[in-house]
Design a protein around this motif. Structure first.
Motif, PDB file in Angstrom:
ATOM      1  N   ARG A 170       0.825  -1.208   0.000  1.00  0.00           N
ATOM      2  CA  ARG A 170       0.000   0.000   0.000  1.00  0.00           C
ATOM      3  C   ARG A 170       0.862   1.262   0.000  1.00  0.00           C
ATOM      4  NH1 ARG A 170      -2.911  -3.594   3.209  1.00  0.00           N
ATOM      5  NH2 ARG A 170      -1.952  -2.849   5.143  1.00  0.00           N
ATOM      6  N   ARG A 171       1.962   1.239   0.721  1.00  0.00           N
ATOM      7  CA  ARG A 171       2.841   2.404   0.752  1.00  0.00           C
ATOM      8  C   ARG A 171       3.501   2.614  -0.604  1.00  0.00           C
ATOM      9  NH1 ARG A 171       3.410   7.427   2.004  1.00  0.00           N
ATOM     10  NH2 ARG A 171       5.575   8.064   1.729  1.00  0.00           N
ATOM     11  N   TRP A 172       3.932   1.540  -1.255  1.00  0.00           N
ATOM     12  CA  TRP A 172       4.555   1.678  -2.578  1.00  0.00           C
ATOM     13  C   TRP A 172       3.591   2.314  -3.571  1.00  0.00           C
ATOM     14  CZ3 TRP A 172       6.753  -3.820  -1.787  1.00  0.00           C
ATOM     15  CH2 TRP A 172       8.069  -3.729  -1.288  1.00  0.00           C
ATOM     16  N   VAL A 173       2.369   1.839  -3.572  1.00  0.00           N
ATOM     17  CA  VAL A 173       1.388   2.396  -4.498  1.00  0.00           C
ATOM     18  C   VAL A 173       1.093   3.857  -4.140  1.00  0.00           C
ATOM     19  CG1 VAL A 173      -0.995   2.239  -5.324  1.00  0.00           C
ATOM     20  CG2 VAL A 173       0.379   0.153  -5.056  1.00  0.00           C
ATOM     21  N   ALA A 174       0.968   4.143  -2.851  1.00  0.00           N
ATOM     22  CA  ALA A 174       0.703   5.514  -2.424  1.00  0.00           C
ATOM     23  C   ALA A 174       1.855   6.451  -2.778  1.00  0.00           C
ATOM     24  CB  ALA A 174       0.449   5.553  -0.915  1.00  0.00           C
ATOM     25  N   SER A 175       3.077   5.914  -2.856  1.00  0.00           N
ATOM     26  CA  SER A 175       4.244   6.749  -3.160  1.00  0.00           C
ATOM     27  C   SER A 175       4.409   6.989  -4.653  1.00  0.00           C
ATOM     28  CB  SER A 175       5.513   6.101  -2.599  1.00  0.00           C
ATOM     29  OG  SER A 175       5.859   4.932  -3.333  1.00  0.00           O
ATOM     30  N   LEU A 230       6.546  -2.081  11.134  1.00  0.00           N
ATOM     31  CA  LEU A 230       5.175  -1.699  10.798  1.00  0.00           C
ATOM     32  C   LEU A 230       5.008  -0.254  10.324  1.00  0.00           C
ATOM     33  CD1 LEU A 230       2.369  -2.870  10.588  1.00  0.00           C
ATOM     34  CD2 LEU A 230       1.971  -2.240  12.976  1.00  0.00           C
ATOM     35  N   PRO A 231       5.770   0.730  10.843  1.00  0.00           N
ATOM     36  CA  PRO A 231       5.567   2.099  10.359  1.00  0.00           C
ATOM     37  C   PRO A 231       5.916   2.326   8.886  1.00  0.00           C
ATOM     38  CG  PRO A 231       6.534   2.143  12.545  1.00  0.00           C
ATOM     39  CD  PRO A 231       6.589   0.711  12.085  1.00  0.00           C
ATOM     40  N   VAL A 232       6.383   1.292   8.177  1.00  0.00           N
ATOM     41  CA  VAL A 232       6.540   1.450   6.724  1.00  0.00           C
ATOM     42  C   VAL A 232       5.204   1.815   6.090  1.00  0.00           C
ATOM     43  CG1 VAL A 232       8.496  -0.140   6.577  1.00  0.00           C
ATOM     44  CG2 VAL A 232       6.167  -1.013   6.204  1.00  0.00           C
ATOM     45  N   ALA A 233       4.105   1.468   6.754  1.00  0.00           N
ATOM     46  CA  ALA A 233       2.772   1.744   6.210  1.00  0.00           C
ATOM     47  C   ALA A 233       2.542   3.231   6.004  1.00  0.00           C
ATOM     48  CB  ALA A 233       1.699   1.176   7.133  1.00  0.00           C
ATOM     49  N   ILE A 234       3.244   4.072   6.772  1.00  0.00           N
ATOM     50  CA  ILE A 234       3.088   5.521   6.631  1.00  0.00           C
ATOM     51  C   ILE A 234       4.388   6.177   6.161  1.00  0.00           C
ATOM     52  CG2 ILE A 234       1.223   5.686   8.318  1.00  0.00           C
ATOM     53  CD1 ILE A 234       3.324   6.670  10.364  1.00  0.00           C
ATOM     54  N   GLY A 235       5.309   5.371   5.643  1.00  0.00           N
ATOM     55  CA  GLY A 235       6.568   5.910   5.152  1.00  0.00           C
ATOM     56  C   GLY A 235       7.536   6.339   6.229  1.00  0.00           C
ATOM     57  N   LYS A 236       7.313   5.865   7.468  1.00  0.00           N
ATOM     58  CA  LYS A 236       8.171   6.222   8.596  1.00  0.00           C
ATOM     59  C   LYS A 236       8.796   4.975   9.230  1.00  0.00           C
ATOM     60  CE  LYS A 236       7.570  10.706   8.651  1.00  0.00           C
ATOM     61  NZ  LYS A 236       8.711  11.636   8.458  1.00  0.00           N
ATOM     62  N   ALA A 291      16.450   1.882  -3.640  1.00  0.00           N
ATOM     63  CA  ALA A 291      15.394   2.652  -4.301  1.00  0.00           C
ATOM     64  C   ALA A 291      14.025   2.051  -4.025  1.00  0.00           C
ATOM     65  CB  ALA A 291      15.655   2.708  -5.804  1.00  0.00           C
ATOM     66  N   LEU A 292      13.954   0.710  -3.999  1.00  0.00           N
ATOM     67  CA  LEU A 292      12.684   0.048  -3.718  1.00  0.00           C
ATOM     68  C   LEU A 292      12.201   0.356  -2.310  1.00  0.00           C
ATOM     69  CD1 LEU A 292      10.512  -2.073  -4.574  1.00  0.00           C
ATOM     70  CD2 LEU A 292      12.009  -3.820  -3.566  1.00  0.00           C
ATOM     71  N   MET A 293      13.120   0.371  -1.353  1.00  0.00           N
ATOM     72  CA  MET A 293      12.743   0.532   0.044  1.00  0.00           C
ATOM     73  C   MET A 293      12.641   1.988   0.494  1.00  0.00           C
ATOM     74  SD  MET A 293      12.173  -2.484   0.975  1.00  0.00           S
ATOM     75  CE  MET A 293      12.522  -4.148   0.381  1.00  0.00           C
ATOM     76  N   ALA A 294      13.195   2.918  -0.269  1.00  0.00           N
ATOM     77  CA  ALA A 294      13.228   4.317   0.144  1.00  0.00           C
ATOM     78  C   ALA A 294      11.853   4.901   0.475  1.00  0.00           C
ATOM     79  CB  ALA A 294      13.918   5.164  -0.932  1.00  0.00           C
ATOM     80  N   PRO A 295      10.778   4.575  -0.280  1.00  0.00           N
ATOM     81  CA  PRO A 295       9.477   5.142   0.083  1.00  0.00           C
ATOM     82  C   PRO A 295       8.939   4.659   1.425  1.00  0.00           C
ATOM     83  CG  PRO A 295       9.463   4.353  -2.197  1.00  0.00           C
ATOM     84  CD  PRO A 295      10.708   3.834  -1.558  1.00  0.00           C
ATOM     85  N   LEU A 296       9.554   3.611   1.987  1.00  0.00           N
ATOM     86  CA  LEU A 296       9.048   3.023   3.219  1.00  0.00           C
ATOM     87  C   LEU A 296       9.626   3.676   4.470  1.00  0.00           C
ATOM     88  CD1 LEU A 296       9.209  -0.766   2.249  1.00  0.00           C
ATOM     89  CD2 LEU A 296       7.374   0.886   1.820  1.00  0.00           C
ATOM     90  N   GLY A 297      10.745   4.409   4.331  1.00  0.00           N
ATOM     91  CA  GLY A 297      11.333   5.044   5.497  1.00  0.00           C
ATOM     92  C   GLY A 297      12.842   4.984   5.497  1.00  0.00           C
ATOM     93  N   HIS A 298      13.432   4.798   6.665  1.00  0.00           N
ATOM     94  CA  HIS A 298      14.884   4.785   6.868  1.00  0.00           C
ATOM     95  C   HIS A 298      15.456   3.431   6.452  1.00  0.00           C
ATOM     96  CE1 HIS A 298      18.690   5.898   8.745  1.00  0.00           C
ATOM     97  NE2 HIS A 298      18.717   4.697   9.292  1.00  0.00           N
ATOM     98  N   VAL A 299      16.502   3.443   5.627  1.00  0.00           N
ATOM     99  CA  VAL A 299      17.079   2.205   5.083  1.00  0.00           C
ATOM    100  C   VAL A 299      18.543   2.119   5.498  1.00  0.00           C
ATOM    101  CG1 VAL A 299      17.567   0.887   2.991  1.00  0.00           C
ATOM    102  CG2 VAL A 299      15.510   2.326   3.108  1.00  0.00           C
TER     103      VAL A 299
END
Length: 250
Positions: free
Chosen positions: A7-12, A100-106, A126-134
């Motif tokens: 859901r976060r990937w699509v939202a991003s 779990l906070p990947v859901a809001i990009g944090k 690049a794949l994980m960047a929209p999810l938060g800190h990598v």
């Protein structure tokens, strides 16, 4: 967790029509995402993401084993790259531990790969960047990272609940105590995230000598009680991750 990431990937902004979910059930997915019960014959994805419970590894591996994707990303806790390499034909394998906070990009996403190729690492980041800190982590420390950041939200929620219950025990209405606890932790975390100082220094700045905050901190700091409790908590989670890894190797 896989659903939260999706859901976060699509939202991003990742196009939903580029994503196919393989699931024999009917999982809820964002509009435009394709759901199939089995891998489409002859179709090789750019990235294959394995997001099932670790105990399901050997039940799903046979249907996916022959897919020679350029990259396999696994979020299975405790399942090492070697165990994945034994079961899958992907060119590069990346272990990822999101929370779990990947859901809001944090969220926090720890990564490890059996490939040192810059292109592989750049694609994973690049794949994980929209999810938060990598962050990239040595696999030998993955069980600890899984305990700290992967399980950490659960431990944090327990702290918020305990803070609220403490306030309620001293007379605040329970719903008000919970609202105050949530907002206090949210604001404090945001301040700590943007501060140059360590959380220990920030705590000391809140606490005036002889004041009420200092009296409370004296309870938490006595004989290293809080650090000891959290170390024991992380140790228990780390040992469980190691047990899962051992089971996957068998």
């Amino acid at each position: 967790m896989g659903g939260a990431m999706l859901r976060r990937w699509v939202a991003s902004g990742i196009a939903a029509d580029r994503i196919t979910v393989i699931d024999p059930g009917s999982p809820p997915v964002p509009e435009g995402v394709t759901v199939v019960a089995a891998p489409p014959p002859g179709d090789t994805p750019d990235i294959l993401i394995l997001a099932v419970k670790p105990q399901m590894l050997d039940s799903v591996a046979p249907s996916l084993a022959a897919i020679a994707a350029p990259m396999l990303v696994s979020i299975l806790a405790g399942v090492e790259v070697a165990a994945l390499r034994d079961r899958f034909a992907a060119q590069a394998i990346v272990r990822a531990m999101p929370n779990l906070p990947v859901a809001i990009g944090k969220g926090v996403v720890a990564l490890h790969s059996d490939s040192d190729a810059p292109a592989v690492r750049a694609a994973a980041e690049a794949l994980m960047a929209p999810l938060g800190h990598v962050e990239w982590v040595d696999e030998g420390l993955f069980d600890v990272v899984t305990a700290l950041s992967g399980s950490g939200p659960g431990f944090t929620y327990r702290f918020i609940d305990a803070l609220a219950k403490g306030g309620a025990a001293l007379g605040l209405p329970a719903d008000q105590a919970l609202r105050l606890a949530r907002a206090t932790v949210e604001g404090s975390a945001m301040l700590a995230a943007g501060a140059e100082e360590s959380p220990a220094i920030l705590a000391d700045r809140v606490a005036s000598p002889g004041g009420s905050t200092r009296e409370g901190l004296n309870v938490l700091d006595a004989d290293g009680a809080l650090v000891g409790l959290l170390t024991d908590t992380l140790d228990a989670a780390t040992r469980r991750n190691a047990e899962l890894a051992a089971a996957a190797r068998r």
